[in-house]
Design a protein around this motif. Structure first.
Motif, PDB file in Angstrom:
ATOM      1  N   HIS A 128      34.069 100.651  51.488  1.00 57.41           N
ATOM      2  CA  HIS A 128      33.502  99.985  50.518  1.00 57.41           C
ATOM      3  C   HIS A 128      33.753 100.052  49.232  1.00 57.41           C
ATOM      4  CE1 HIS A 128      33.616  96.834  53.876  1.00 57.41           C
ATOM      5  NE2 HIS A 128      32.475  97.432  54.014  1.00 57.41           N
ATOM      6  N   ASP A 133      31.077  96.987  47.486  1.00 60.61           N
ATOM      7  CA  ASP A 133      30.411  98.682  47.730  1.00 60.61           C
ATOM      8  C   ASP A 133      28.889  98.132  46.926  1.00 60.61           C
ATOM      9  OD1 ASP A 133      29.022 100.999  47.172  1.00 60.61           O
ATOM     10  OD2 ASP A 133      29.914 101.676  45.293  1.00 60.61           O
ATOM     11  N   LYS A 134      27.763  98.222  48.175  1.00 61.29           N
ATOM     12  CA  LYS A 134      26.002  98.080  48.235  1.00 61.29           C
ATOM     13  C   LYS A 134      25.535  98.657  46.706  1.00 61.29           C
ATOM     14  CE  LYS A 134      25.554 100.432  52.444  1.00 61.29           C
ATOM     15  NZ  LYS A 134      25.043  99.687  54.074  1.00 61.29           N
ATOM     16  N   ASN A 135      25.812  99.869  46.767  1.00 60.31           N
ATOM     17  CA  ASN A 135      25.920 101.287  45.618  1.00 60.31           C
ATOM     18  C   ASN A 135      25.684 100.587  44.424  1.00 60.31           C
ATOM     19  OD1 ASN A 135      24.282 103.265  47.521  1.00 60.31           O
ATOM     20  ND2 ASN A 135      26.921 103.421  48.014  1.00 60.31           N
ATOM     21  N   ARG A 141      28.334  95.348  38.180  1.00 63.48           N
ATOM     22  CA  ARG A 141      28.949  93.668  38.726  1.00 63.48           C
ATOM     23  C   ARG A 141      29.375  93.042  38.155  1.00 63.48           C
ATOM     24  NH1 ARG A 141      27.680  93.467  44.539  1.00 63.48           N
ATOM     25  NH2 ARG A 141      27.015  95.425  44.964  1.00 63.48           N
TER      26      ARG A 141
END
Length: 373
Positions: A128, A133-135, A141
């Motif tokens: 991702h 991308d959750k990191n 962002r």
């Protein structure tokens, strides 16, 4: 040092915000860079070389690295060092600006509103990216959102990936152009980019390249355990082969290979794409390099080394069913290595790469069309 950098960026943004209203666009100027101006590689590099060689645009690379600046100028192309006034003025005059990561790849400025900004990205995603991308932290962002809203076009590798790009980037369908990757153009036909590209490897040997991707967590790579390396050394010796290791640019670790005659560490700064045309077999993990290698050289072997797949999937996540592919379309090879089935549907060219023409030519047509408007 960080405070100085922040101060420089603030000054550039303030100056450019007002200055851009007094500077007109020069339709012949195109600017290129990647990874915040720190490296010279990938899609931006090969698009820059192609445009410089085969168009009459004034193509300029912007870099923060003096060695890269000298290298490009010595090769007969045009490069400017980031920390000077000229790149600032050109960034406000440029007709088109090519980026791969962020708006500040070329310069941290407010670009001219009439400038065309094209995100040619840097990889076909396996894991991702961007907003999926959750990191990704809050600051990243915000910057990615700003990048996506300001960019005029995003170059996609395949129609099949467009839905994913619409989810991972804050762009609309009109900005998506299926145009392929300039670095794939290079891999398929290096001579049209570099006519004297030399094979850096020892002749009459089978060349393996191990190129692991970056982890978002501490990772003690089992590949570098002495037990595994001893087994690998024996295999290489018996098969008249050599193994070269190229780390990800963000990975600064150095494996100890002093006792192994058939292995060599290449560091993390060398351009891996200038090596791939001479590589016989590649060992990788979750890196997009396996896509590029398969597209360019479908007859060559790919091996996967993924001992941390469960953790990587949990921490980062995969775009497609990578785990299913790994379990069903690869076979055990040597220790924890698995060999990819060459007929794997996961690597179907129709799915991952639907641009049949030269990517560079597709992008040239896009630029020419928008200049005429």
């Amino acid at each position: 040092m960080i405070l100085i950098k922040i101060f420089q960026f603030i000054i550039l943004y303030i100056v450019s915000f007002f200055l851009r209203y007094f500077i007109g666009i020069n339709k012949k100027i195109l600017l290129f860079s990647t990874q915040g101006g720190r490296t010279y590689e990938g899609n931006a590099k090969y698009l820059f070389i192609y445009f410089s060689l085969y168009t009459d645009y004034e193509c300029i690379w912007i870099t923060k690295n003096k060695n890269i600046n000298n290298q490009i100028n010595n090769e007969g192309f045009k490069s400017l060092y980031f920390f000077s006034w000229e790149p600032l003025i050109l960034s406000l005059k440029a007709n088109c600006i090519f980026i791969t990561h962020s708006l500040s790849d070329v310069m941290p400025v407010f670009y001219n509103k009439k400038s065309i900004i094209i995100n040619i990205w840097h990889a076909i995603p396996i894991k991702h990216i961007s907003f999926l991308d959750k990191n990704l932290n809050y600051k990243a962002r915000v910057l990615d959102f700003w990048r996506d809203k300001r960019c005029n076009f995003f170059i996609s590798n395949s129609q099949r990936f467009n839905d994913y790009y619409l989810k991972s980037f804050k762009i609309n369908k009109k900005k998506l152009i299926v145009g392929g990757l300039p670095r794939i153009d290079f891999l398929k036909n290096p001579i049209i980019f570099i006519n004297n590209l030399q094979n850096p490897f020892q002749k009459n040997k089978t060349v393996y390249l191990y190129a692991p991707t970056f982890r978002d967590y501490p990772y003690n790579n089992p590949f570098y355990k002495s037990k595994f390396l001893i087994t690998l050394e024996k295999y290489l010796n018996e098969n008249n082969a050599l193994l070269y290791i190229k780390n990800h640019p963000f990975d600064t670790s150095i494996p100890d290979l002093n006792q192994y005659l058939n292995m060599q560490f290449l560091g993390n700064l060398i351009d891996i794409y200038e090596l791939l045309p001479f590589v016989d077999k590649i060992i990788c993990d979750y890196s997009s390099i396996i896509y590029d290698f398969k597209i360019a050289y479908p007859e060559k072997d790919i091996y996967l080394f993924c001992p941390d797949m469960e953790k990587y999937e949990k921490k980062r996540g995969f775009v497609n069913s990578f785990r299913e592919f790994y379990n069903n379309e690869t076979v055990p090879y040597l220790q924890k290595l698995r060999k990819v089935n060459k007929q794997s549907t996961f690597f179907s060219n129709e799915n991952i790469y639907s641009n049949k023409n030269l990517s560079c030519e597709t992008i040239i047509k896009l630029i020419n069309k928008n200049i005429q408007k």
